[in-house]
Design a protein around this motif. Structure first.
Motif, mmCIF file in Angstrom:
data_model
loop_
_atom_site.group_PDB
_atom_site.id
_atom_site.type_symbol
_atom_site.label_atom_id
_atom_site.label_comp_id
_atom_site.label_asym_id
_atom_site.label_seq_id
_atom_site.Cartn_x
_atom_site.Cartn_y
_atom_site.Cartn_z
ATOM 1 N N PRO A 18 29.749 -8.855 37.830
ATOM 2 C CA PRO A 18 29.233 -8.344 36.603
ATOM 3 C C PRO A 18 29.837 -8.929 35.130
ATOM 4 C CG PRO A 18 30.116 -6.259 37.297
ATOM 5 C CD PRO A 18 30.465 -7.596 38.458
ATOM 6 N N ILE A 19 29.170 -9.204 34.207
ATOM 7 C CA ILE A 19 29.707 -9.708 32.869
ATOM 8 C C ILE A 19 29.206 -8.878 31.844
ATOM 9 C CG2 ILE A 19 28.191 -11.342 32.663
ATOM 10 C CD1 ILE A 19 30.227 -13.124 31.041
ATOM 11 N N THR A 20 29.932 -8.324 30.871
ATOM 12 C CA THR A 20 29.614 -7.512 29.905
ATOM 13 C C THR A 20 28.639 -8.295 28.865
ATOM 14 O OG1 THR A 20 31.330 -7.911 28.485
ATOM 15 C CG2 THR A 20 31.580 -5.945 29.707
ATOM 16 N N PHE A 21 27.726 -7.713 28.470
ATOM 17 C CA PHE A 21 26.685 -8.382 27.219
ATOM 18 C C PHE A 21 27.685 -9.168 26.330
ATOM 19 C CE2 PHE A 21 23.975 -8.276 23.564
ATOM 20 C CZ PHE A 21 23.067 -9.481 24.036
ATOM 21 N N LYS A 22 28.620 -8.204 25.894
ATOM 22 C CA LYS A 22 29.629 -8.635 24.871
ATOM 23 C C LYS A 22 30.175 -9.923 25.202
ATOM 24 C CE LYS A 22 33.230 -7.175 21.679
ATOM 25 N NZ LYS A 22 34.078 -6.055 21.219
#
Length: 182
Positions: free
Chosen positions: A107-111
């Motif tokens: 997963p990658i953060t939206f930021k």
């Protein structure tokens, strides 16, 4: 005022794409078009410039890496980012050689994703990053397995034979999470 631009989001996880689309629309002025298959995206006729493509590497019926070059040729995006839950150096190199501008592990953060997309004109600046930590034995083994697997076009039997291990042992190693994320 800048002209509107478009992000193509190609991922077979429809819940993930809905959430990501909603976040882009709430926090940016980007339009988002979602696709569950890269082949569908190739048929899309964009009426505004495509500034970015977020492409899942492993979809149920397609492999995102096979579509990096055609998507680049069709849309000429500023960014084509391959996203995957199975990151390895071998697939990163393959994606970049085919024309991806970046490669991120889910997963990658939206930021963090916004930061990747905001680097369009900063490619000429060089930033000094800290020296990476040396790889562990498990990470080196994982990379070697991924490289041999890539060389054998994902064929488990040929990869196991090339590595001198039983097919089932290789499958068990591949089912474990990548030690690169740890």
């Amino acid at each position: 005022m800048t002209a509107p631009s478009l992000i193509l989001l190609i991922d077979d996880d429809e819940q993930y794409t809905r959430v990501l689309k909603r976040r882009f629309e709430q926090h940016t002025n980007l339009q988002v078009q979602c696709f569950t298959r890269a082949s569908e995206a190739l048929q899309f006729s964009a009426n505004v410039p495509v500034s970015g493509i977020l492409l899942d590497m492993m979809m149920q019926e397609e492999t995102g890496l096979d579509f990096v070059e055609p998507l680049q040729a069709r849309f000429s995006p500023v960014h084509l980012i391959v996203m995957t839950g199975y990151a390895s150096i071998a697939t990163t190199v393959t994606a970049m050689k085919r024309g991806a501008t970046d490669y991120v592990a889910k997963p990658i953060t939206f930021k963090a994703l916004l930061a990747k997309l905001a680097l369009s004109n900063e490619s000429n600046t060089v930033t000094q990053s800290p020296a990476p930590a040396p790889l562990t034995t498990a990470q080196i083994e994982w990379e070697h397995i991924q490289r041999v697997l890539t060389d054998n076009q994902g064929n488990i039997s040929r990869t196991a034979e090339a590595l001198g291990m039983h097919r089932r042992s290789l499958q068990r190693k591949l089912q474990k999470h990548s030690p690169l994320k740890q």
